[in-house]
Design a protein around this motif. Sequence first.
Motif, PDB file in Angstrom:
ATOM      1  N   ASP A 113       9.621  -6.241   7.261  1.00 22.20           N
ATOM      2  CA  ASP A 113       8.671  -5.751   6.411  1.00 22.20           C
ATOM      3  C   ASP A 113       8.137  -6.852   5.593  1.00 22.20           C
ATOM      4  O   ASP A 113       6.898  -7.129   5.314  1.00 22.20           O
ATOM      5  CB  ASP A 113       8.957  -4.459   5.904  1.00 22.20           C
ATOM      6  CG  ASP A 113       9.004  -3.264   6.752  1.00 22.20           C
ATOM      7  OD1 ASP A 113       8.319  -3.297   7.548  1.00 22.20           O
ATOM      8  OD2 ASP A 113       9.775  -2.110   6.271  1.00 22.20           O
ATOM      9  N   HIS A 137       1.946   6.520   1.346  1.00 27.68           N
ATOM     10  CA  HIS A 137       1.503   7.263   2.498  1.00 27.68           C
ATOM     11  C   HIS A 137       2.907   7.371   3.416  1.00 27.68           C
ATOM     12  O   HIS A 137       3.848   6.606   3.168  1.00 27.68           O
ATOM     13  CB  HIS A 137       0.607   6.226   3.459  1.00 27.68           C
ATOM     14  CG  HIS A 137      -0.073   7.009   4.502  1.00 27.68           C
ATOM     15  ND1 HIS A 137       0.288   6.441   5.674  1.00 27.68           N
ATOM     16  CD2 HIS A 137      -1.044   7.588   4.632  1.00 27.68           C
ATOM     17  CE1 HIS A 137      -0.431   7.241   6.572  1.00 27.68           C
ATOM     18  NE2 HIS A 137      -1.132   7.799   5.927  1.00 27.68           N
ATOM     19  N   HIS A 138       2.917   8.368   4.693  1.00 28.61           N
ATOM     20  CA  HIS A 138       4.028   8.426   5.263  1.00 28.61           C
ATOM     21  C   HIS A 138       4.539   7.415   6.178  1.00 28.61           C
ATOM     22  O   HIS A 138       5.672   7.088   6.100  1.00 28.61           O
ATOM     23  CB  HIS A 138       4.056   9.601   6.292  1.00 28.61           C
ATOM     24  CG  HIS A 138       3.096   9.659   7.004  1.00 28.61           C
ATOM     25  ND1 HIS A 138       3.263   8.989   8.192  1.00 28.61           N
ATOM     26  CD2 HIS A 138       1.843  10.000   7.367  1.00 28.61           C
ATOM     27  CE1 HIS A 138       2.116   9.124   9.304  1.00 28.61           C
ATOM     28  NE2 HIS A 138       1.224   9.652   8.691  1.00 28.61           N
ATOM     29  N   THR A 139       3.578   6.291   6.304  1.00 26.81           N
ATOM     30  CA  THR A 139       3.922   5.041   7.043  1.00 26.81           C
ATOM     31  C   THR A 139       4.480   4.131   6.006  1.00 26.81           C
ATOM     32  O   THR A 139       5.086   3.042   6.453  1.00 26.81           O
ATOM     33  CB  THR A 139       2.497   4.385   7.538  1.00 26.81           C
ATOM     34  OG1 THR A 139       1.615   4.103   6.419  1.00 26.81           O
ATOM     35  CG2 THR A 139       1.861   5.151   8.687  1.00 26.81           C
ATOM     36  N   GLN A 140       4.668   4.506   4.611  1.00 28.66           N
ATOM     37  CA  GLN A 140       5.504   3.635   3.866  1.00 28.66           C
ATOM     38  C   GLN A 140       6.909   3.931   3.603  1.00 28.66           C
ATOM     39  O   GLN A 140       7.548   3.440   2.974  1.00 28.66           O
ATOM     40  CB  GLN A 140       4.579   3.729   2.445  1.00 28.66           C
ATOM     41  CG  GLN A 140       3.488   3.155   2.446  1.00 28.66           C
ATOM     42  CD  GLN A 140       2.593   3.078   0.986  1.00 28.66           C
ATOM     43  OE1 GLN A 140       2.048   4.046   0.667  1.00 28.66           O
ATOM     44  NE2 GLN A 140       2.854   2.156   0.475  1.00 28.66           N
ATOM     45  N   ARG A 193      10.374   4.051   6.051  1.00 26.58           N
ATOM     46  CA  ARG A 193      10.922   3.660   7.071  1.00 26.58           C
ATOM     47  C   ARG A 193      12.331   4.594   7.271  1.00 26.58           C
ATOM     48  O   ARG A 193      13.125   4.378   6.333  1.00 26.58           O
ATOM     49  CB  ARG A 193      11.569   2.414   6.973  1.00 26.58           C
ATOM     50  CG  ARG A 193      10.487   1.394   7.223  1.00 26.58           C
ATOM     51  CD  ARG A 193      10.600   0.862   8.533  1.00 26.58           C
ATOM     52  NE  ARG A 193       9.951  -0.403   8.881  1.00 26.58           N
ATOM     53  CZ  ARG A 193      10.311  -1.178  10.028  1.00 26.58           C
ATOM     54  NH1 ARG A 193      11.216  -0.705  10.812  1.00 26.58           N
ATOM     55  NH2 ARG A 193       9.946  -2.321  10.168  1.00 26.58           N
TER      56      ARG A 193
END
Length: 480
Positions: free
Chosen positions: A217, A190-193, A195
Amino acid sequence: MGAAPKDDFAELAHKVIELCVQERQTVPSQPIVSIIPAQNERDIGNIAKPSQVPASIEATLSHAEKIFGYRVRMDHPRFFGFIPSPASDLSWLGEILNSAYNTHAGSWYQSSGPSAVEKNLLSWLARDVIGYPETAGGCFVSGGSMANLSALMVARDQKLSFEERTKAVAYTSDQTHSSLAKGLGILGFHHTQIRKVPCDDKMRISTTLLRSAIEEDKASGKIPFLIVGNAGTTNTGTVDPFPELAAIAKEENLWLHADGAYGASALLCKSRRSILNGIELCDSLSWDAHKWLFQTYGCGMVLVQNRKNLTSSFGTTAEYTQDAAETAESLPNFWNYGPELTRPARAMKLWFSFQLLGLDAIDDSINHGFELAEIAQSSLERLPDWEIVSSAQMGIICFRYKPSGIPGASLDDLNTKISQKAIEQNLAAPLTTRLKGVLVLRICSIHPGLSGEEMVAIIDGLDQIAQSLLPSVNGTTGVV
Ligand SMILES: Cc1ncc(COP(=O)(O)O)c(C=O)c1O
């Protein structure tokens, strides 16, 4: 579909080759950018429809000429946008040779000759040029995006269990090419994964911020697994600090991938290769030969420190391929080293250029790209009102016209207009990008066919265009 009779084929082939040779020889005198006007789009649409009965070669070639006429000539010596394609004539000939033999380079059984070239070329690049150990290897793929995707898949498989994937985090810089986020997306992240770590004032990933992102994280239960370093960003040609990234990756047990799709070619330029110091510490590297190694499109490479990691991600078997199964690691089936089964013998065109050009000429041509951007910089520094926003590095320079008293938004408009006018006048095609919040002109100058004198004249030409546009800057509305 029936084959053309032999005589017809020879005649056809000569006509096609004749047109292609003429086309290649006249590129420098053609429009750099040529886009179909909206009202003419239908003309091409009509030609695009398949013909029910065979059309004549004359009509078909003339249509092809018309269709290809509308394009950005990425291989024009004065095209400076994106990453240009300074494909050499030899690479084009190598491509012809490749399509003529039309080898299926998936297995040793089907292409032992070209596969031996691919294996040896990759081993030489990996060990002698990059500095990887004996275990290294790689695979030719269609380009940087596929090379990055392949390396990301290996990173995922080496560093994460299946269950850990949803908690995993990858670290890139805010200058990393979009193909990395795309690749991670294809692999199910997912794009939230991802940074996107901010850069320092030299546009290099901030290792301080990287370290704190990793700590943060880990503290919240996430699982860092990958750092992507840039070996020549597309925007500015910046190289990230690989020795430091390698130290962090080692401490944290992360995979370190270098995106050298653009910049890795500097490894073949003796006087410049130190800019990539530390790249040999990366677990994997992407390298596009269709960028700064002067090849026609469709020629990229993924290289890894340990080639067994490629086969453990991409190894494949099927009943119907059993006669072509790999018999020894020294006789590789490249379909086990990358995502494709059927694949052209891409290494052959690079081999063809290496043979006919020689490494010294390639070294000189790469150095010339560095020099062109440096010449552009020194020419700009001699002129008033030009600001260098990112200095020449790896053949890329970003700058803008910035006379005093003009508000920021108008400067953006003014510089956009300078790019547009330069293209309209067929002077050159420096496109625009944004850096540190401002719009800049960007020159990526890697074409061996452009001389230093021509670059000086182009910068003078841009200055004249800029001055001619100045009176139309409306100080009140900020509109150019
Ligand atoms: C740094 C970098 N990485 C990856 C890519 C993607 O390569 P390709 O367009 O060959 O897929 C590019 C393309 O310009 C690039 O500049």
